[in-house]
Design a protein around this motif. Structure first.
Motif, PDB file in Angstrom:
ATOM      1  N   ILE A 138      -4.650  10.085   3.603  1.00 62.44           N
ATOM      2  CA  ILE A 138      -5.941   9.851   3.951  1.00 62.44           C
ATOM      3  C   ILE A 138      -6.684  10.776   4.634  1.00 62.44           C
ATOM      4  CG2 ILE A 138      -7.539   8.015   4.868  1.00 62.44           C
ATOM      5  CD1 ILE A 138      -4.713   6.232   4.810  1.00 62.44           C
ATOM      6  N   ALA A 154      -7.634  -5.119   6.056  1.00 63.24           N
ATOM      7  CA  ALA A 154      -8.547  -5.970   7.143  1.00 63.24           C
ATOM      8  C   ALA A 154      -7.702  -7.236   7.643  1.00 63.24           C
ATOM      9  CB  ALA A 154      -9.755  -6.610   6.423  1.00 63.24           C
ATOM     10  N   ASN A 192       0.826  -1.159  -0.091  1.00 60.75           N
ATOM     11  CA  ASN A 192      -0.064  -0.034   0.039  1.00 60.75           C
ATOM     12  C   ASN A 192       0.764   1.410  -0.063  1.00 60.75           C
ATOM     13  OD1 ASN A 192      -2.413  -1.459  -0.070  1.00 60.75           O
ATOM     14  ND2 ASN A 192      -2.797  -1.218   2.264  1.00 60.75           N
ATOM     15  N   ALA A 193       1.992   1.208   0.875  1.00 56.69           N
ATOM     16  CA  ALA A 193       2.646   2.463   0.766  1.00 56.69           C
ATOM     17  C   ALA A 193       3.349   2.807  -0.568  1.00 56.69           C
ATOM     18  CB  ALA A 193       3.924   1.923   1.996  1.00 56.69           C
ATOM     19  N   PHE A 230      -0.171   3.751  -2.887  1.00 56.33           N
ATOM     20  CA  PHE A 230      -0.902   5.090  -3.126  1.00 56.33           C
ATOM     21  C   PHE A 230      -0.156   6.158  -3.015  1.00 56.33           C
ATOM     22  CE2 PHE A 230      -3.688   1.528  -1.216  1.00 56.33           C
ATOM     23  CZ  PHE A 230      -4.932   1.891  -2.098  1.00 56.33           C
ATOM     24  N   GLY A 285      -6.718  -5.671   2.164  1.00 57.58           N
ATOM     25  CA  GLY A 285      -5.141  -5.717   2.607  1.00 57.58           C
ATOM     26  C   GLY A 285      -5.386  -5.385   3.960  1.00 57.58           C
ATOM     27  N   PHE A 305       1.616   4.245   9.220  1.00 55.88           N
ATOM     28  CA  PHE A 305       0.926   3.256   9.752  1.00 55.88           C
ATOM     29  C   PHE A 305       1.647   2.599  10.828  1.00 55.88           C
ATOM     30  CE2 PHE A 305      -3.050   2.018   7.410  1.00 55.88           C
ATOM     31  CZ  PHE A 305      -2.561   3.148   6.113  1.00 55.88           C
ATOM     32  N   ILE A 346     -10.796   2.429   6.963  1.00 55.36           N
ATOM     33  CA  ILE A 346      -9.962   1.626   5.872  1.00 55.36           C
ATOM     34  C   ILE A 346      -9.661   0.474   6.548  1.00 55.36           C
ATOM     35  CG2 ILE A 346      -9.435   3.811   4.648  1.00 55.36           C
ATOM     36  CD1 ILE A 346      -6.656   3.429   6.455  1.00 55.36           C
ATOM     37  N   LYS A 400     -13.407  -2.256   2.173  1.00 52.08           N
ATOM     38  CA  LYS A 400     -13.413  -0.485   2.316  1.00 52.08           C
ATOM     39  C   LYS A 400     -12.173   0.159   1.455  1.00 52.08           C
ATOM     40  CE  LYS A 400     -16.436   1.135   4.817  1.00 52.08           C
ATOM     41  NZ  LYS A 400     -17.393   2.323   4.458  1.00 52.08           N
ATOM     42  N   ARG A 401     -12.702   0.644   0.379  1.00 51.06           N
ATOM     43  CA  ARG A 401     -11.532   1.478  -0.476  1.00 51.06           C
ATOM     44  C   ARG A 401     -11.977   2.767  -0.740  1.00 51.06           C
ATOM     45  NH1 ARG A 401     -10.090  -0.366  -5.536  1.00 51.06           N
ATOM     46  NH2 ARG A 401      -7.933  -0.115  -4.540  1.00 51.06           N
ATOM     47  N   LEU A 402     -11.003   3.799  -0.689  1.00 51.49           N
ATOM     48  CA  LEU A 402     -11.558   5.199  -1.060  1.00 51.49           C
ATOM     49  C   LEU A 402     -11.198   5.587  -2.344  1.00 51.49           C
ATOM     50  CD1 LEU A 402      -9.320   6.473   2.204  1.00 51.49           C
ATOM     51  CD2 LEU A 402     -11.692   5.614   1.642  1.00 51.49           C
ATOM     52  N   HIS A 403     -10.629   4.429  -3.006  1.00 53.12           N
ATOM     53  CA  HIS A 403     -10.609   4.892  -4.631  1.00 53.12           C
ATOM     54  C   HIS A 403     -10.971   3.738  -5.625  1.00 53.12           C
ATOM     55  CE1 HIS A 403      -7.254   6.371  -1.900  1.00 53.12           C
ATOM     56  NE2 HIS A 403      -7.541   7.387  -2.586  1.00 53.12           N
ATOM     57  N   GLY A 413      -6.843  -3.083  -6.359  1.00 53.37           N
ATOM     58  CA  GLY A 413      -6.671  -3.529  -5.207  1.00 53.37           C
ATOM     59  C   GLY A 413      -8.020  -4.463  -4.766  1.00 53.37           C
ATOM     60  N   THR A 414      -8.281  -5.046  -3.844  1.00 55.91           N
ATOM     61  CA  THR A 414      -9.327  -5.770  -3.413  1.00 55.91           C
ATOM     62  C   THR A 414     -10.104  -5.057  -2.267  1.00 55.91           C
ATOM     63  OG1 THR A 414      -7.969  -7.219  -1.953  1.00 55.91           O
ATOM     64  CG2 THR A 414      -8.459  -7.860  -4.348  1.00 55.91           C
TER      65      THR A 414
HETATM   66  P1  ADP Z   1      -6.475  -2.059  -1.202  1.00 56.61           P
HETATM   67  O1  ADP Z   1      -5.237  -1.703  -1.143  1.00 56.61           O
HETATM   68  O2  ADP Z   1      -6.681  -3.380  -1.763  1.00 56.61           O
HETATM   69  O3  ADP Z   1      -7.269  -1.067  -1.921  1.00 56.61           O
HETATM   70  P2  ADP Z   1      -6.506  -2.020   1.622  1.00 56.61           P
HETATM   71  O4  ADP Z   1      -7.540  -2.779   2.563  1.00 56.61           O
HETATM   72  O5  ADP Z   1      -5.256  -2.567   1.853  1.00 56.61           O
HETATM   73  O6  ADP Z   1      -7.254  -2.235   0.050  1.00 56.61           O
HETATM   74  O7  ADP Z   1      -6.881  -0.451   1.933  1.00 56.61           O
HETATM   75  C1  ADP Z   1      -8.030   0.037   2.064  1.00 56.61           C
HETATM   76  C2  ADP Z   1      -7.999   1.523   1.391  1.00 56.61           C
HETATM   77  O8  ADP Z   1      -7.145   2.249   2.463  1.00 56.61           O
HETATM   78  C3  ADP Z   1      -7.261   1.634   0.211  1.00 56.61           C
HETATM   79  O9  ADP Z   1      -8.048   1.346  -0.807  1.00 56.61           O
HETATM   80  C4  ADP Z   1      -6.897   3.097   0.326  1.00 56.61           C
HETATM   81  O10 ADP Z   1      -7.827   4.176  -0.006  1.00 56.61           O
HETATM   82  C5  ADP Z   1      -6.477   3.417   1.654  1.00 56.61           C
HETATM   83  N1  ADP Z   1      -5.245   3.173   1.938  1.00 56.61           N
HETATM   84  C6  ADP Z   1      -4.436   1.935   2.455  1.00 56.61           C
HETATM   85  N2  ADP Z   1      -3.244   2.346   2.566  1.00 56.61           N
HETATM   86  C7  ADP Z   1      -2.919   3.504   2.144  1.00 56.61           C
HETATM   87  C8  ADP Z   1      -1.749   4.330   2.066  1.00 56.61           C
HETATM   88  N3  ADP Z   1      -0.350   3.924   2.338  1.00 56.61           N
HETATM   89  N4  ADP Z   1      -1.785   5.891   1.658  1.00 56.61           N
HETATM   90  C9  ADP Z   1      -3.204   5.985   1.298  1.00 56.61           C
HETATM   91  N5  ADP Z   1      -4.262   5.515   1.330  1.00 56.61           N
HETATM   92  C10 ADP Z   1      -4.148   4.121   1.880  1.00 56.61           C
END
Ligand code: ADP
Length: 374
Positions: free
Chosen positions: A311, A340, A276-277, A280, A338, A365, A319, A324-327, A334-335
């Motif tokens: 975020i 969770a 993720n790091a 995103f 991660g 994190f 998240i 839960k995805r913000l994008h 992504g799924t």
């Molecule tokens: P995924 O990576 O498959 O989308 P995750 O459960 O890992 O799902 O993360 C959930 C959501 O949290 C991501 O879709 C993103 O919106 C946000 N997120 C996670 N890690 C980061 C990060 N390092 N920087 C910014 N947003 C993040």
């Protein structure tokens, strides 16, 4: 001191005494009320194990009158129950320290908390006991655990059974694209590519669900892990997962300590955080991730700090929920499983995970793991 002064002093001290007596009798009234109406069994025993006093709840729960039992051993207990209670009492008299344990009395389960009562020389001569009925609580907890296990088994089976068909769809779509490209119209080609990428997404989802459902199942054996080599490997793997591949996007800042954990679970935790790091990040920017660790007697806290998109404060807790995805998947694939997985993995270690972040300012994190595991 004159006689008049002595009289004034005497009057004052009498008034003080009266006030103290008033306060004491008020306290005694409160204690009587607590003793009579507390919804738990309360009783006092002497050093021979005889009951000196029992409250109304005690009388009600054991269908016995105070006058039948006071001055006697606890007649409401069976031989085995009495033995367990007496051993508990002896430990308290011997140590002078309060203690609690679970005891089954008749059909009910109680959390039995006992405190020593000391005489003026500081010797424990009585015990005050509190029995909290936890039968229903235990039953609900057991039901919840059974339900959870059923759900986990169900999601494992569903995910497992979906894995093979999802892979086959992707493989067949690829075969058509590769082997019959010249016979395909541009529209058919695009549709097939969509089928392939959807099947890939499905197969990734199934993989992640399977990983998540397996965390914490079976026997967990904790081991000592050298965080430096462990995270180096995770960093290398994570760097090659995302596209494009960057040159050393993750820096481990020495010293990183030894920790105690379940290696397979922690691999999932840090792989997801690292991926993720790197993922995103604002398009056109190179990711730069710093990993540090701090420890004290009780915990080791590992921080993963990125220079990514950040975020919104309102979403920081959300998240960690599954899916839960913000994008959208187009911007950042992504799924939504991660974090969770991270949360569940950290929970298995009796630890905690949280994030500090601001949009546009990167995210950090934190994973906090206890230094010792049971
Ligand atoms: P995924 O990576 O498959 O989308 P995750 O459960 O890992 O799902 O993360 C959930 C959501 O949290 C991501 O879709 C993103 O919106 C946000 N997120 C996670 N890690 C980061 C990060 N390092 N920087 C910014 N947003 C993040």
């Amino acid at each position: 001191m004159s006689l008049a002064e002595e009289i004034v002093q005497l009057r004052n001290s009498l008034a003080d005494r009266e006030r103290t007596i008033e306060k004491l009798s008020e306290k005694a009234k409160w204690l009587d009320l607590i003793f009579d109406y507390a919804p738990i069994n309360i009783y006092i025993k002497n050093s021979s194990g005889c009951l000196i006093s029992v409250n109304k709840e005690f009388e009600k729960n054991f269908s016995i009158k105070a006058e039948q039992i006071v001055g006697n051993f606890p007649l409401h207990l069976s031989e085995e129950e009495l033995k367990i209670a007496q051993e508990h009492d002896q430990r308290i008299f011997a140590s002078g320290i309060a203690s609690e344990q679970e005891e089954t009395i008749g059909e009910r389960i109680y959390r039995v908390i006992k405190h020593p009562v000391f005489d003026t020389q500081g010797n424990p001569t009585q015990i005050i006991g509190f029995d909290v009925d936890i039968t229903d609580l235990n039953r609900s907890r057991q039901e919840l655990m059974d339900r959870n296990r059923e759900l986990e088994a169900f999601s494992y089976t569903v995910a497992h059974d979906l894995k093979a068909p999802a892979r086959r769809i992707k493989a067949f779509a690829d075969m058509l694209v590769e082997g019959h490209r010249s016979n395909l119209s541009p529209e058919a080609f695009e549709i097939l590519e969509n089928i392939g990428s959807s099947a890939w997404q499905m197969s990734k989802l199934v993989d992640d669900l399977l990983k998540m459902s397996q965390i914490g199942t079976g026997e967990i054996s904790f081991e000592t892990i050298d965080l430096t080599s462990f995270l180096q490997e995770m960093a290398r793997e994570a760097s090659h997962t995302n596209l494009p591949v960057y040159e050393n996007p993750i820096q481990l800042v020495a010293p990183l300590p030894l920790i105690v954990g379940h290696s397979l679970t922690l691999k999932l935790v840090f792989r997801n955080l690292f991926e993720n790091a790197i993922k995103f990040i604002t398009p056109g920017t190179s990711p730069s991730v710093r990993v540090t660790a701090e420890q004290n007697e009780d915990y080791c806290t590992i921080a993963v700090k990125d220079n990514g998109i950040g975020i919104d404060e309102k979403q920081l807790d959300d998240i960690f929920g599954i899916f839960k995805r913000l994008h959208s998947g187009d911007t950042y694939p992504g799924t939504g499983i991660g974090l969770a997985i991270v949360k569940k993995g950290v929970k298995v270690h009796n630890g905690s995970v949280w994030v500090e972040s601001r949009p546009g300012c990167g995210s950090t994190f934190y994973v906090r793991l206890p230094q010792n595991q049971p």
